[in-house]
Design an enzyme around this catalytic site. Structure first.
Site, PDB file in Angstrom:
ATOM      1  N   GLY A 275      58.271  49.674 -20.021  1.00 25.49           N
ATOM      2  CA  GLY A 275      57.852  49.620 -18.623  1.00 25.49           C
ATOM      3  C   GLY A 275      57.118  48.334 -18.313  1.00 25.49           C
TER       4      GLY A 275
ATOM      5  N   LYS B 133      64.104  44.936 -40.432  1.00 23.23           N
ATOM      6  CA  LYS B 133      65.188  45.902 -40.699  1.00 23.23           C
ATOM      7  C   LYS B 133      65.300  46.998 -39.629  1.00 23.23           C
ATOM      8  CE  LYS B 133      67.224  45.885 -44.375  1.00 23.23           C
ATOM      9  NZ  LYS B 133      68.212  44.873 -44.723  1.00 23.23           N
TER      10      LYS B 133
ATOM     11  N   GLY C  98      43.264  67.496 -10.350  1.00 23.16           N
ATOM     12  CA  GLY C  98      43.692  68.487 -11.331  1.00 23.16           C
ATOM     13  C   GLY C  98      44.171  69.764 -10.667  1.00 23.16           C
TER      14      GLY C  98
ATOM     15  N   CYS D  83      40.963  64.157  -4.806  1.00 20.44           N
ATOM     16  CA  CYS D  83      41.748  65.376  -4.632  1.00 20.44           C
ATOM     17  C   CYS D  83      40.962  66.599  -5.114  1.00 20.44           C
ATOM     18  CB  CYS D  83      43.126  65.223  -5.256  1.00 20.44           C
ATOM     19  SG  CYS D  83      44.338  66.266  -4.424  1.00 20.44           S
ATOM     20  N   LEU D  84      41.275  67.158  -6.283  1.00 16.85           N
ATOM     21  CA  LEU D  84      40.469  68.293  -6.747  1.00 16.85           C
ATOM     22  C   LEU D  84      38.997  67.883  -6.863  1.00 16.85           C
ATOM     23  CD1 LEU D  84      40.476  71.249  -7.699  1.00 16.85           C
ATOM     24  CD2 LEU D  84      40.751  70.417 -10.030  1.00 16.85           C
ATOM     25  N   GLY D  85      38.756  66.615  -7.169  1.00 13.44           N
ATOM     26  CA  GLY D  85      37.391  66.093  -7.263  1.00 13.44           C
ATOM     27  C   GLY D  85      36.672  66.201  -5.925  1.00 13.44           C
TER      28      GLY D  85
ATOM     29  N   GLU E 104      42.388  78.500  -4.562  1.00 17.77           N
ATOM     30  CA  GLU E 104      43.196  78.283  -5.770  1.00 17.77           C
ATOM     31  C   GLU E 104      42.523  78.934  -6.980  1.00 17.77           C
ATOM     32  OE1 GLU E 104      43.606  74.143  -6.820  1.00 17.77           O
ATOM     33  OE2 GLU E 104      45.080  74.560  -8.387  1.00 17.77           O
TER      34      GLU E 104
ATOM     35  N   HIS F 214      45.160  60.469  -2.932  1.00 16.16           N
ATOM     36  CA  HIS F 214      45.066  59.751  -4.208  1.00 16.16           C
ATOM     37  C   HIS F 214      45.094  58.245  -3.969  1.00 16.16           C
ATOM     38  CE1 HIS F 214      45.824  63.216  -6.968  1.00 16.16           C
ATOM     39  NE2 HIS F 214      46.392  63.704  -5.881  1.00 16.16           N
TER      40      HIS F 214
ATOM     41  N   GLU G  63      44.383  56.011  -5.971  1.00 15.25           N
ATOM     42  CA  GLU G  63      44.772  55.291  -7.191  1.00 15.25           C
ATOM     43  C   GLU G  63      46.252  54.886  -7.207  1.00 15.25           C
ATOM     44  OE1 GLU G  63      44.045  58.484  -6.974  1.00 15.25           O
ATOM     45  OE2 GLU G  63      45.111  59.739  -8.437  1.00 15.25           O
TER      46      GLU G  63
HETATM   47  N1  GLN Z   1      44.807  71.757  -7.162  1.00 13.62           N
HETATM   48  C1  GLN Z   1      44.423  71.147  -5.914  1.00 13.62           C
HETATM   49  C2  GLN Z   1      45.449  71.416  -4.824  1.00 13.62           C
HETATM   50  O1  GLN Z   1      46.567  71.727  -5.087  1.00 13.62           O
HETATM   51  C3  GLN Z   1      44.197  69.663  -6.088  1.00 13.62           C
HETATM   52  C4  GLN Z   1      45.402  68.883  -6.485  1.00 13.62           C
HETATM   53  C5  GLN Z   1      45.110  67.528  -7.029  1.00 13.62           C
HETATM   54  O2  GLN Z   1      44.004  67.239  -7.479  1.00 13.62           O
HETATM   55  N2  GLN Z   1      46.106  66.646  -7.035  1.00 13.62           N
HETATM   56  O3  GLN Z   1      45.120  71.303  -3.678  1.00 13.62           O
END
Ligand code: GLN
Length: 527
Positions: A12, A184, A349, A376-378, A400, A502, A504
């Protein structure tokens, strides 16, 4: 671009480096990854399997190599840039059911190989690229790779000698006991390619030690290539140096000669070189804690780590990332686990595992005025933490994680409620967001209309909007079409930002992401 001897040699990075060099000479280049597994896309894969799932602007869940491509060439990739065996078979089987092959036996050759070739050519046609670099995942000789290798063999004939070339990346191991570099494995790997009817045009040798002329000559002789088609890829401290090394090795010139591309322009790598210079000469060091549950495999957070590298270079600081496993963080030990960290980033996550540790980490950052970025989950954890400890909703949670909570401050999106299939059904890709002009993140972005990429099913529950606002967690980024909360911040805090998207995925060498740059800047220069 094919690979042999071992996986993870950096196909890559070599592909992205060659693309960078050709692009810097004025050519229009893109890179594509073909993955020989049967999942239709990597979206359903646990990060422990192949690292992070990278999301493109058009909402494709793709291999993390596409992240490298975007970071190097600073162009958006699309769904077409990542194709898996699953997707190839799905297309062929759907066509078969429709009756497109009526009367015929559908076979790997020619039907699967034709579909592979169509996918490779499609990208070039669609956007008029001068060069499409296609990276074949895995290593030659794998059972899964065979149809791809066969498609490449055929394509060389279809396109003509001057319109295609094969670059093969292998490993030259170093035997410490005898102090020798061994060719080799490369000879054997090229033999496998030859057995499959492919003569590689260029051989790139990954090595820990410099290769002398004798070794290059030996590989050229045994593998049927001219000696300037043997390219050394030596280990370096940063992947961003690889394009400069490939330039020294003249990989771009060799490719242009083989492809009969007449470009007189010298590559313009000024910006790139300046970036590498800054990266390698930091003026100070900062330590940021990355709190996540997949930290055993750094590739799980590849784009976040690279974004911090970009942001470090801009600020000329070395960002030391200390990974902290969210599962080990408890109320009793949080201060100890996060001791010495100058900034805390809580990672994205899915699922319950490690969530309470993330919430504790947020609390620690909030109460101790430590710069915080939740992704996101953070971000969702930041909202839950605030609801529990500031609003006093003790059982606050995300739907969730808990179906019974009386305070679902994070809830399933309306459009997700009827969804049962897992693959490709999240809120994916770029969505607009409007930033409040008086906010801190506005200063960071320098504009109020942004587009960021998403990958989630749950969202900030607007039923609690006023409670949060009154108590000081401000929604400062809103999706103008749906009113969904995209960014929250605590204005009183030194730097406390949670984003539902995200960032990132959009940080590149040429365009480091403002949120990461701002976060690192605050840590480096702040109190
Ligand atoms: N699990 C959370 C959701 O689905 C966050 C997803 C994530 O962090 N990409 O909303």
């Amino acid at each position: 671009m094919t690979g042999g001897v071992a996986s993870s040699l950096g196909k890559g990075i070599i592909s992205a480096s060659l693309a960078k060099l050709l692009q810097s000479r004025g050519l229009k280049v893109t890179i594509q990854k073909l993955d020989p597994y049967i999942n239709v896309d990597p979206g359903t894969l646990n990060p422990y399997e192949h690292g992070e799932c990278y999301v493109t602007e058009d909402g494709a869940e793709t291999d993390l190599d596409l992240g490298h491509y975007e970071r190097f060439i600073n162009l958006h990739t699309t769904q077409e840039n990542n194709v898996t065996t699953g997707r190839i078979y799905q297309t062929v089987i759907n066509k078969e059911r429709k009756g497109d092959y009526l009367g015929k036996t559908v076979q790997v050759i020619p039907h699967i190989t034709d579909e592979i070739k169509r996918r490779i050519k499609l990208l070039g046609k669609k956007s008029n690229y001068d060069v499409v670099i296609t990276e074949i995942g895995g290593t030659v000789g794998d059972i899964e790779s065979l149809p791809y290798v066969e498609a490449v063999r055929q394509l060389k004939w279809d396109l003509g000698a001057q319109n295609s070339m094969v670059i093969h990346l292998t490993l030259v191991p170093y035997l410490a006991a005898s102090g020798e570099l061994k060719t080799k494995p490369t000879q054997h790997s090229v033999k496998v390619l030859l057995e499959n009817g492919i003569q590689p045009d260029v051989i790139v040798l990954r090595t820990e030690h410099p290769l002398n002329q004798d070794i290059r000559k030996k590989v050229a002789q045994f593998c049927n290539v001219d000696s300037d088609s043997v390219v050394q890829s030596i280990d370096v401290s940063t992947i961003y140096e690889v394009p400069l090394l490939m330039k020294e090795e003249q990989l771009d010139l060799t490719a242009m000669r083989k492809l009969d591309l007449k470009v007189s322009k010298e590559p313009n790598l000024k910006e790139w070189t300046a970036f590498v210079e800054k990266l390698k000469n930091p003026k100070k060091e900062v330590t940021i804690g990355l709190v996540g549950k997949y930290v055993e495999l750094p590739d799980s957070y590849k784009s976040i780590m690279e974004s911090l590298v970009h942001a470090g270079a801009v600020n000329q600081v070395k960002v030391k990332i200390e990974s902290v496993h969210s599962e080990v963080i408890k109320v009793q030990n949080v201060a100890d686990k996060l001791k010495g960290l100058q900034g805390i980033l809580v990672a994205p996550g899915f699922g319950q595992r490690g969530i309470e540790g993330k919430i504790e980490a947020v609390k620690y950052a909030r109460e101790n005025n430590i710069p915080f970025l939740g992704i996101c989950l953070g971000m969702q954890c930041a909202v839950i933490e605030f609801a529990r400890n500031v609003l006093g909703f003790e059982d606050a949670d995300s739907a969730e994680m808990s179906r019974t909570t009386k305070h679902p401050v994070i809830d399933l999106m309306e459009e997700q409620k009827g969804v049962t299939e897992k693959g490709g059904t999240m809120r994916l890709g770029a969505y607009p967001c409007e930033i409040t002009k008086s906010s801190n993140v506005y200063k960071v972005y320098g504009k109020n209309e942004i587009q960021e990429r998403h990958r989630h099913r749950y969202e900030f529950n607007n039923a609690y909007l006023e409670d949060f606002k009154e108590a000081g967690l401000q929604p400062v980024g809103i999706n103008p079409d749906t009113e969904l909360v995209e960014i929250v911040e605590i204005p009183e805090h030194r730097w406390f930002v949670g984003v539902q998207f995200h960032p990132e995925y959009k940080s590149t060498v040429v365009n480091p992401h403002p949120l990461f740059v701002g976060f690192v800047k605050e840590i480096a220069e702040g109190k």
